[in-house]
Design an enzyme around this catalytic site. Structure first.
Site, mmCIF file in Angstrom:
data_model
loop_
_atom_site.group_PDB
_atom_site.id
_atom_site.type_symbol
_atom_site.label_atom_id
_atom_site.label_comp_id
_atom_site.label_asym_id
_atom_site.label_seq_id
_atom_site.Cartn_x
_atom_site.Cartn_y
_atom_site.Cartn_z
ATOM 1 N N ARG A 79 -16.642 22.432 3.492
ATOM 2 C CA ARG A 79 -16.800 20.973 3.583
ATOM 3 C C ARG A 79 -18.154 20.511 3.045
ATOM 4 N NH1 ARG A 79 -13.307 18.244 6.846
ATOM 5 N NH2 ARG A 79 -14.125 16.469 5.700
ATOM 6 N N GLN A 87 -15.385 32.738 -2.622
ATOM 7 C CA GLN A 87 -14.842 33.376 -1.411
ATOM 8 C C GLN A 87 -13.790 34.402 -1.803
ATOM 9 O OE1 GLN A 87 -13.039 30.539 1.244
ATOM 10 N NE2 GLN A 87 -12.880 31.984 2.923
ATOM 11 N N GLN A 90 -7.287 35.550 -0.948
ATOM 12 C CA GLN A 90 -6.090 36.228 -0.439
ATOM 13 C C GLN A 90 -4.969 36.219 -1.488
ATOM 14 O OE1 GLN A 90 -5.477 33.980 3.172
ATOM 15 N NE2 GLN A 90 -6.689 35.429 4.379
ATOM 16 N N ARG A 91 -5.195 35.547 -2.618
ATOM 17 C CA ARG A 91 -4.209 35.598 -3.707
ATOM 18 C C ARG A 91 -4.364 36.888 -4.511
ATOM 19 N NH1 ARG A 91 -4.515 30.815 -7.522
ATOM 20 N NH2 ARG A 91 -2.462 31.567 -8.123
ATOM 21 N N ARG A 154 0.569 35.614 2.030
ATOM 22 C CA ARG A 154 -0.645 35.194 2.737
ATOM 23 C C ARG A 154 -0.412 34.031 3.700
ATOM 24 N NH1 ARG A 154 -4.143 31.250 -1.167
ATOM 25 N NH2 ARG A 154 -5.406 31.249 0.692
ATOM 26 N N ASN A 170 -29.346 24.306 -1.990
ATOM 27 C CA ASN A 170 -30.775 24.066 -2.200
ATOM 28 C C ASN A 170 -31.416 23.719 -0.847
ATOM 29 O OD1 ASN A 170 -30.732 21.132 -1.836
ATOM 30 N ND2 ASN A 170 -29.707 21.044 -3.828
ATOM 31 N N ALA A 171 -32.768 23.691 -0.831
ATOM 32 C CA ALA A 171 -33.449 23.511 0.460
ATOM 33 C C ALA A 171 -33.083 22.182 1.112
ATOM 34 C CB ALA A 171 -34.965 23.599 0.263
ATOM 35 N N ARG A 172 -32.926 21.130 0.318
ATOM 36 C CA ARG A 172 -32.603 19.821 0.908
ATOM 37 C C ARG A 172 -31.239 19.871 1.605
ATOM 38 N NH1 ARG A 172 -31.973 13.923 -2.071
ATOM 39 N NH2 ARG A 172 -32.337 12.699 -0.179
ATOM 40 N N ARG A 181 -24.973 22.134 11.663
ATOM 41 C CA ARG A 181 -24.295 23.378 12.056
ATOM 42 C C ARG A 181 -25.106 24.246 13.015
ATOM 43 N NH1 ARG A 181 -19.070 22.042 10.873
ATOM 44 N NH2 ARG A 181 -18.886 21.363 8.723
HETATM 45 C C1 LIG Z 1 -19.540 18.989 15.047
HETATM 46 C C2 LIG Z 1 -18.703 18.677 13.835
HETATM 47 C C3 LIG Z 1 -17.394 18.280 13.996
HETATM 48 C C4 LIG Z 1 -16.612 17.961 12.865
HETATM 49 N N1 LIG Z 1 -15.317 17.556 13.052
HETATM 50 C C5 LIG Z 1 -14.558 17.242 11.969
HETATM 51 C C6 LIG Z 1 -13.206 16.795 12.110
HETATM 52 O O1 LIG Z 1 -12.696 16.693 13.215
HETATM 53 N N2 LIG Z 1 -12.495 16.519 11.008
HETATM 54 C C7 LIG Z 1 -13.052 16.599 9.727
HETATM 55 O O2 LIG Z 1 -12.368 16.311 8.752
HETATM 56 N N3 LIG Z 1 -14.312 17.031 9.566
HETATM 57 C C8 LIG Z 1 -15.080 17.338 10.628
HETATM 58 N N4 LIG Z 1 -16.369 17.781 10.436
HETATM 59 C C9 LIG Z 1 -16.874 17.946 9.064
HETATM 60 C C10 LIG Z 1 -17.685 16.709 8.622
HETATM 61 O O3 LIG Z 1 -16.878 15.557 8.612
HETATM 62 C C11 LIG Z 1 -18.290 16.933 7.234
HETATM 63 O O4 LIG Z 1 -17.242 17.100 6.288
HETATM 64 C C12 LIG Z 1 -19.166 18.141 7.151
HETATM 65 O O5 LIG Z 1 -20.022 18.217 8.256
HETATM 66 C C13 LIG Z 1 -20.001 18.080 5.873
HETATM 67 O O6 LIG Z 1 -20.968 17.053 6.045
HETATM 68 P P1 LIG Z 1 -21.485 16.137 4.893
HETATM 69 O O7 LIG Z 1 -20.358 15.451 4.211
HETATM 70 O O8 LIG Z 1 -22.569 15.261 5.452
HETATM 71 O O9 LIG Z 1 -22.217 17.218 4.001
HETATM 72 P P2 LIG Z 1 -22.204 17.601 2.468
HETATM 73 O O10 LIG Z 1 -20.875 17.591 1.851
HETATM 74 O O11 LIG Z 1 -22.952 18.873 2.471
HETATM 75 O O12 LIG Z 1 -23.034 16.442 1.786
HETATM 76 C C14 LIG Z 1 -24.429 16.272 2.042
HETATM 77 C C15 LIG Z 1 -24.758 14.791 1.940
HETATM 78 O O13 LIG Z 1 -24.591 14.375 0.594
HETATM 79 C C16 LIG Z 1 -24.122 13.028 0.569
HETATM 80 N N5 LIG Z 1 -22.804 13.018 -0.086
HETATM 81 C C17 LIG Z 1 -22.043 14.101 -0.446
HETATM 82 N N6 LIG Z 1 -20.924 13.711 -1.052
HETATM 83 C C18 LIG Z 1 -20.945 12.358 -1.070
HETATM 84 C C19 LIG Z 1 -20.049 11.378 -1.534
HETATM 85 N N7 LIG Z 1 -18.889 11.662 -2.112
HETATM 86 N N8 LIG Z 1 -20.406 10.078 -1.389
HETATM 87 C C20 LIG Z 1 -21.564 9.733 -0.816
HETATM 88 N N9 LIG Z 1 -22.455 10.603 -0.331
HETATM 89 C C21 LIG Z 1 -22.154 11.915 -0.453
HETATM 90 C C22 LIG Z 1 -24.026 12.563 2.027
HETATM 91 O O14 LIG Z 1 -25.248 11.936 2.367
HETATM 92 C C23 LIG Z 1 -23.879 13.866 2.773
HETATM 93 O O15 LIG Z 1 -24.315 13.780 4.125
HETATM 94 C C24 LIG Z 1 -17.165 18.085 11.558
HETATM 95 C C25 LIG Z 1 -18.495 18.502 11.407
HETATM 96 C C26 LIG Z 1 -19.268 18.809 12.527
HETATM 97 C C27 LIG Z 1 -20.697 19.264 12.324
#
Ligand SMILES: Cc1cc2nc3c(=O)[nH]c(=O)nc-3n(C[C@H](O)[C@H](O)[C@H](O)COP(=O)(O)OP(=O)(O)OC[C@H]3O[C@@H](n4cnc5c(N)ncnc54)[C@H](O)[C@@H]3O)c2cc1C
Length: 233
Positions: A79, A87, A90-91, A154, A170-172, A181
Site C-alpha cells: 500500500r 516480491q 506464487q505464479r 495458488r 527513501n528517508a522521507r 507502521r
Molecule cells: C492502522 C492502519 C489501518 C489501516 N486500515 C486500512 C483499511 O481498513 N483499509 C484500507 O484500504 N487501508 C487501510 N490502511 C492502509 C492505509 O489506508 C494506507 O493505504 C497506507 O497506510 C499507506 O499510507 P499512505 O497512502 O499515506 O502512504 P504512501 O502510499 O506511502 O504515500 C505517502 C504519502 O504520499 C502522498 N501520496 C501518495 N500517493 C498520493 C496520491 N495519489 N495523491 C496524493 N497524495 C499521495 C500522501 O501524502 C501519502 O501520505 C491502514 C493503515 C494503517 C496504518
C-alpha cells in the site's frame, strides 16, 4: 521473520545536506558536496528536521530484504506507493509444503493453534492435488502448462503463507512509513518488521532517523478515540 538492510545511498547525510544547501548557495553541486564534512552534514540535517524541510530526505534510498513475512503482512507494504518492491511470486515458485507465519496469540492458544495448523495442512493438501491435476491436464498448452498450474493452484494458498520482499524507500517515505507502521494500531506482524527496519537504519544513521517512529514517541497521538492508550517510548 528476517529483516536486513541490504544497501543504501552512500553517505546519505552528505547528499541530503547537499540537496538542501543548493537551494541557498551560489556554489555548484559538486563543490557543495566536496565541501561537506560528516559533522557539517549532521548539523545541517538537524536544522532541516527542525524546519520540517523534508524534500532533501528524498535523496537517500534504503533497500531492505524481508523474509518469512506472511502474505497478509506483505499486502500492507504494497500500500506504500512511494516505494519500490519486488516480491516472491506464487505464479513462478512452487509452494508445495510452504512455510507459514503463526501469530503469537494463536501460538499461545492451544485450541486455536490446533485448528490453524489443521487448516494450513488442508490448504497444502488441496494445493498439491490441484497442482498435480492441472499438470496432468492435456487440454492445457504443454509449453506453459506448468505456469498455468502454479498460477491457478495458488488461489487456495492462505494469507499465512510465507513470502519474501525486497523493498526500497527513501528517508522521507521511511519517516512516514514508521509513523504509521511502528504504531500500536498497525498489525503486530507489520509493526515488528517496521520496528526492526527502524532499528537497522537508526543504528547506522542516528541523525537522519532521530525522532522517527510512532507519533506517540514525540508526545502526540493522532488516532483520537481509536488510540491504543499505551504510548510507545
Ligand atoms: C492502522 C492502519 C489501518 C489501516 N486500515 C486500512 C483499511 O481498513 N483499509 C484500507 O484500504 N487501508 C487501510 N490502511 C492502509 C492505509 O489506508 C494506507 O493505504 C497506507 O497506510 C499507506 O499510507 P499512505 O497512502 O499515506 O502512504 P504512501 O502510499 O506511502 O504515500 C505517502 C504519502 O504520499 C502522498 N501520496 C501518495 N500517493 C498520493 C496520491 N495519489 N495523491 C496524493 N497524495 C499521495 C500522501 O501524502 C501519502 O501520505 C491502514 C493503515 C494503517 C496504518
Amino acid at each position: 521473520m528476517g529483516v536486513t538492510l541490504l544497501t543504501h545511498t552512500p553517505e546519505p547525510e552528505k547528499i541530503i545536506a547537499c540537496a538542501a544547501k543548493i537551494c541557498y548557495s551560489p556554489s555548484n553541486a559538486e563543490d557543495l558536496l566536496e565541501g561537506l564534512t560528516d559533522e557539517k552534514a549532521k548539523i545541517f540535517i538537524r536544522k532541516l528536521k527542525a524546519m520540517s524541510h523534508e524534500t532533501p530526505f528524498e535523496m537517500a534510498d534504503f533497500v531492505f530484504g524481508i523474509d518469512g513475512m506472511s502474505k497478509a503482512c506483505s499486502q500492507h507494504f504494497s500500500r506504500h506507493r512511494i516505494s519500490s518492491q519486488n516480491q516472491k511470486s506464487q505464479r513462478y515458485v512452487d509452494e508445495r509444503d510452504f512455510d507459514f507465519y503463526t501469530p503469537d496469540v494463536i501460538k499461545n492458544n492451544k485450541d486455536a493453534l490446533e485448528i490453524y495448523n489443521y487448516v494450513i495442512s488442508q490448504n497444502n493438501n488441496a494445493y498439491h492435488l490441484i497442482l498435480t491435476s492441472l499438470r496432468a491436464d492435456e487440454s492445457l498448452p504443454i509449453e506453459n502448462r506448468d505456469k498455468i498450474a502454479l498460477e491457478n493452484a495458488r488461489y487456495v494458498l492462505p494469507n499465512a503463507c510465507d513470502t519474501s520482499l525486497i523493498l526500497k524507500m527513501n528517508a522521507r517515505e521511511l519517516f512516514h512509513f514508521f509513523k504509521l507502521r511502528c504504531c500500536n494500531r498497525a498489525l503486530t506482524e507489520t509493526r515488528l518488521i517496521a520496528d526492526e527496519m527502524l532499528r537497522l537504519v537508526s543504528e547506522k544513521f542516528p541523525v537522519i532517523f532521530e525522532g522517527s517512529g510512532a507519533p506517540c514517541i514525540n508526545g502526540s497521538c493522532p488516532e483520537g478515540k481509536m488510540g491504543c492508550g499505551h504510548p510507545r517510548k
